[in-house]
Design a protein around this motif. Structure first.
Motif, PDB file in Angstrom:
ATOM      1  N   SER A 163     -21.685 -14.151 -28.296  1.00  0.00           N
ATOM      2  CA  SER A 163     -20.301 -13.169 -27.858  1.00  0.00           C
ATOM      3  C   SER A 163     -21.533 -11.822 -28.197  1.00  0.00           C
ATOM      4  O   SER A 163     -21.513 -10.819 -27.103  1.00  0.00           O
ATOM      5  CB  SER A 163     -20.020 -13.186 -28.387  1.00  0.00           C
ATOM      6  N   PHE A 164     -22.252 -12.068 -29.551  1.00  0.00           N
ATOM      7  CA  PHE A 164     -22.917 -10.348 -29.233  1.00  0.00           C
ATOM      8  C   PHE A 164     -23.588  -9.863 -28.286  1.00  0.00           C
ATOM      9  O   PHE A 164     -23.872  -9.229 -27.675  1.00  0.00           O
ATOM     10  CB  PHE A 164     -23.275 -10.405 -30.814  1.00  0.00           C
ATOM     11  N   LEU A 165     -25.077 -11.067 -28.090  1.00  0.00           N
ATOM     12  CA  LEU A 165     -25.784 -10.712 -26.860  1.00  0.00           C
ATOM     13  C   LEU A 165     -25.261 -11.095 -26.046  1.00  0.00           C
ATOM     14  O   LEU A 165     -25.900 -10.165 -25.023  1.00  0.00           O
ATOM     15  CB  LEU A 165     -26.911 -12.205 -26.756  1.00  0.00           C
ATOM     16  N   GLY A 166     -24.116 -11.902 -25.725  1.00  0.00           N
ATOM     17  CA  GLY A 166     -23.542 -11.404 -24.221  1.00  0.00           C
ATOM     18  C   GLY A 166     -23.077 -10.371 -24.032  1.00  0.00           C
ATOM     19  O   GLY A 166     -22.840  -9.170 -22.634  1.00  0.00           O
ATOM     20  N   LEU A 167     -22.615  -8.928 -24.998  1.00  0.00           N
ATOM     21  CA  LEU A 167     -22.316  -8.003 -24.606  1.00  0.00           C
ATOM     22  C   LEU A 167     -23.138  -7.006 -24.535  1.00  0.00           C
ATOM     23  O   LEU A 167     -22.580  -5.976 -23.569  1.00  0.00           O
ATOM     24  CB  LEU A 167     -20.869  -7.468 -26.272  1.00  0.00           C
ATOM     25  N   VAL A 168     -24.329  -6.928 -25.193  1.00  0.00           N
ATOM     26  CA  VAL A 168     -25.438  -6.554 -25.296  1.00  0.00           C
ATOM     27  C   VAL A 168     -26.552  -6.900 -23.766  1.00  0.00           C
ATOM     28  O   VAL A 168     -26.264  -5.669 -23.148  1.00  0.00           O
ATOM     29  CB  VAL A 168     -26.462  -6.548 -25.747  1.00  0.00           C
ATOM     30  N   GLU A 169     -25.962  -7.881 -23.279  1.00  0.00           N
ATOM     31  CA  GLU A 169     -26.828  -7.703 -21.930  1.00  0.00           C
ATOM     32  C   GLU A 169     -25.534  -7.380 -20.947  1.00  0.00           C
ATOM     33  O   GLU A 169     -26.164  -6.864 -20.242  1.00  0.00           O
ATOM     34  CB  GLU A 169     -26.626  -9.566 -21.588  1.00  0.00           C
ATOM     35  N   ARG A 170     -24.756  -7.887 -20.928  1.00  0.00           N
ATOM     36  CA  ARG A 170     -23.601  -7.234 -20.270  1.00  0.00           C
ATOM     37  C   ARG A 170     -23.324  -5.589 -20.030  1.00  0.00           C
ATOM     38  O   ARG A 170     -23.823  -4.925 -18.422  1.00  0.00           O
ATOM     39  CB  ARG A 170     -22.380  -7.212 -19.891  1.00  0.00           C
ATOM     40  N   HIS A 171     -23.746  -4.286 -21.348  1.00  0.00           N
ATOM     41  CA  HIS A 171     -24.137  -3.296 -21.198  1.00  0.00           C
ATOM     42  C   HIS A 171     -25.754  -2.881 -21.075  1.00  0.00           C
ATOM     43  O   HIS A 171     -25.643  -2.075 -19.844  1.00  0.00           O
ATOM     44  CB  HIS A 171     -23.860  -2.760 -22.695  1.00  0.00           C
ATOM     45  N   TRP A 172     -26.774  -3.590 -20.798  1.00  0.00           N
ATOM     46  CA  TRP A 172     -27.925  -3.459 -20.212  1.00  0.00           C
ATOM     47  C   TRP A 172     -28.233  -3.475 -19.079  1.00  0.00           C
ATOM     48  O   TRP A 172     -28.277  -2.314 -18.149  1.00  0.00           O
ATOM     49  CB  TRP A 172     -28.606  -3.794 -20.708  1.00  0.00           C
ATOM     50  N   LYS A 173     -27.297  -4.878 -18.122  1.00  0.00           N
ATOM     51  CA  LYS A 173     -27.687  -4.739 -16.694  1.00  0.00           C
ATOM     52  C   LYS A 173     -26.544  -3.741 -16.353  1.00  0.00           C
ATOM     53  O   LYS A 173     -26.530  -2.997 -15.151  1.00  0.00           O
ATOM     54  CB  LYS A 173     -26.475  -6.354 -16.429  1.00  0.00           C
ATOM     55  N   LYS A 174     -25.317  -3.411 -16.928  1.00  0.00           N
ATOM     56  CA  LYS A 174     -24.829  -1.934 -16.353  1.00  0.00           C
ATOM     57  C   LYS A 174     -25.205  -0.930 -16.107  1.00  0.00           C
ATOM     58  O   LYS A 174     -25.219   0.644 -15.420  1.00  0.00           O
ATOM     59  CB  LYS A 174     -23.214  -1.681 -16.991  1.00  0.00           C
ATOM     60  N   SER A 175     -25.769  -0.377 -17.236  1.00  0.00           N
ATOM     61  CA  SER A 175     -26.405   0.297 -17.205  1.00  0.00           C
ATOM     62  C   SER A 175     -28.079   0.326 -16.255  1.00  0.00           C
ATOM     63  O   SER A 175     -29.148   1.510 -16.988  1.00  0.00           O
ATOM     64  CB  SER A 175     -27.653   0.274 -18.550  1.00  0.00           C
ATOM     65  N   GLY A 176     -27.888  -0.309 -15.182  1.00  0.00           N
ATOM     66  CA  GLY A 176     -29.596  -0.715 -14.660  1.00  0.00           C
ATOM     67  C   GLY A 176     -30.425  -1.650 -15.296  1.00  0.00           C
ATOM     68  O   GLY A 176     -31.621  -1.050 -14.967  1.00  0.00           O
ATOM     69  N   PHE A 177     -30.721  -1.795 -17.006  1.00  0.00           N
ATOM     70  CA  PHE A 177     -31.624  -2.359 -16.715  1.00  0.00           C
ATOM     71  C   PHE A 177     -31.836  -4.151 -16.292  1.00  0.00           C
ATOM     72  O   PHE A 177     -30.994  -4.391 -16.223  1.00  0.00           O
ATOM     73  CB  PHE A 177     -31.596  -2.700 -18.595  1.00  0.00           C
ATOM     74  N   ARG A 178     -33.078  -4.206 -16.643  1.00  0.00           N
ATOM     75  CA  ARG A 178     -33.121  -5.723 -16.062  1.00  0.00           C
ATOM     76  C   ARG A 178     -33.713  -6.896 -17.131  1.00  0.00           C
ATOM     77  O   ARG A 178     -34.334  -6.375 -17.925  1.00  0.00           O
ATOM     78  CB  ARG A 178     -34.693  -5.688 -14.773  1.00  0.00           C
ATOM     79  N   ILE A 179     -32.928  -7.303 -17.190  1.00  0.00           N
ATOM     80  CA  ILE A 179     -32.822  -8.974 -18.433  1.00  0.00           C
ATOM     81  C   ILE A 179     -33.786  -9.682 -17.974  1.00  0.00           C
ATOM     82  O   ILE A 179     -34.355  -9.924 -16.379  1.00  0.00           O
ATOM     83  CB  ILE A 179     -32.029  -9.368 -18.272  1.00  0.00           C
TER      84      ILE A 179
END
Length: 156
Positions: A56-72
């Motif tokens: 859940s922690f990693l998922g929350l950070v991943e969603r934030h980074w994607k929303k911020s325009g970062f590419r995973i």
């Protein structure tokens, strides 16, 4: 952009990422390093993130980074020591790694920029500040992040 401007941008990315984590976790600055024409800003989480809540922690950070325009760019799905890596449109590299005793570490590596002096980060940890290299393993309990049950799903 010089190293100080890049450090300020990296700090803003870390501030925004940690600010997006709800409920909040306690964190402290780790040692910053500069080499050649880039630098790395680091933070360590001192809140206990249970094995059951790491996804859940990693998922929350991943969603934030994607929303911020970062590419995973990649992820390590390890149950014990998962990690997530991303790149910003302007070339900053972000990492979230779960390490020893489940401690979460955030790093931002800047692209190559103009060399300059770099000041310490101005943001204050939201818990005790520890001497460089002396941040303890996770010890702060959170009713949510430290729980030993899976996080409730968003749908219900």
């Amino acid at each position: 952009m010089n190293m100080q401007e890049a450090a300020d941008r990296a700090d803003a990315m870390l501030d925004a990422t940690l600010g997006a984590i709800v409920p909040e976790v306690q964190w402290d600055h780790r040692t910053s390093t500069a080499r050649g024409c880039d630098l790395t800003r680091r933070r360590a989480v001192t809140t206990i993130i249970s094995e059951e809540r790491r996804g859940s922690f990693l998922g929350l950070v991943e969603r934030h980074w994607k929303k911020s325009g970062f590419r995973i760019t990649s992820a390590n799905p390890s149950q014990e020591m998962p990690a997530l890596f991303a790149t910003s449109p302007d070339g900053f590299q972000l990492a979230l790694k779960i390490g020893y005793k489940g401690q979460a570490f955030f790093d931002v590596i800047t692209p190559c920029v103009e060399p300059s002096d770099v000041a310490d980060p101005v943001s204050k940890p939201n818990g005790p500040a520890h001497p460089p290299g002396r941040i303890p393993t996770p010890h702060v309990r959170s009713d949510f992040w430290s729980a030993t049950t899976p996080a409730p799903s968003a749908s219900g």
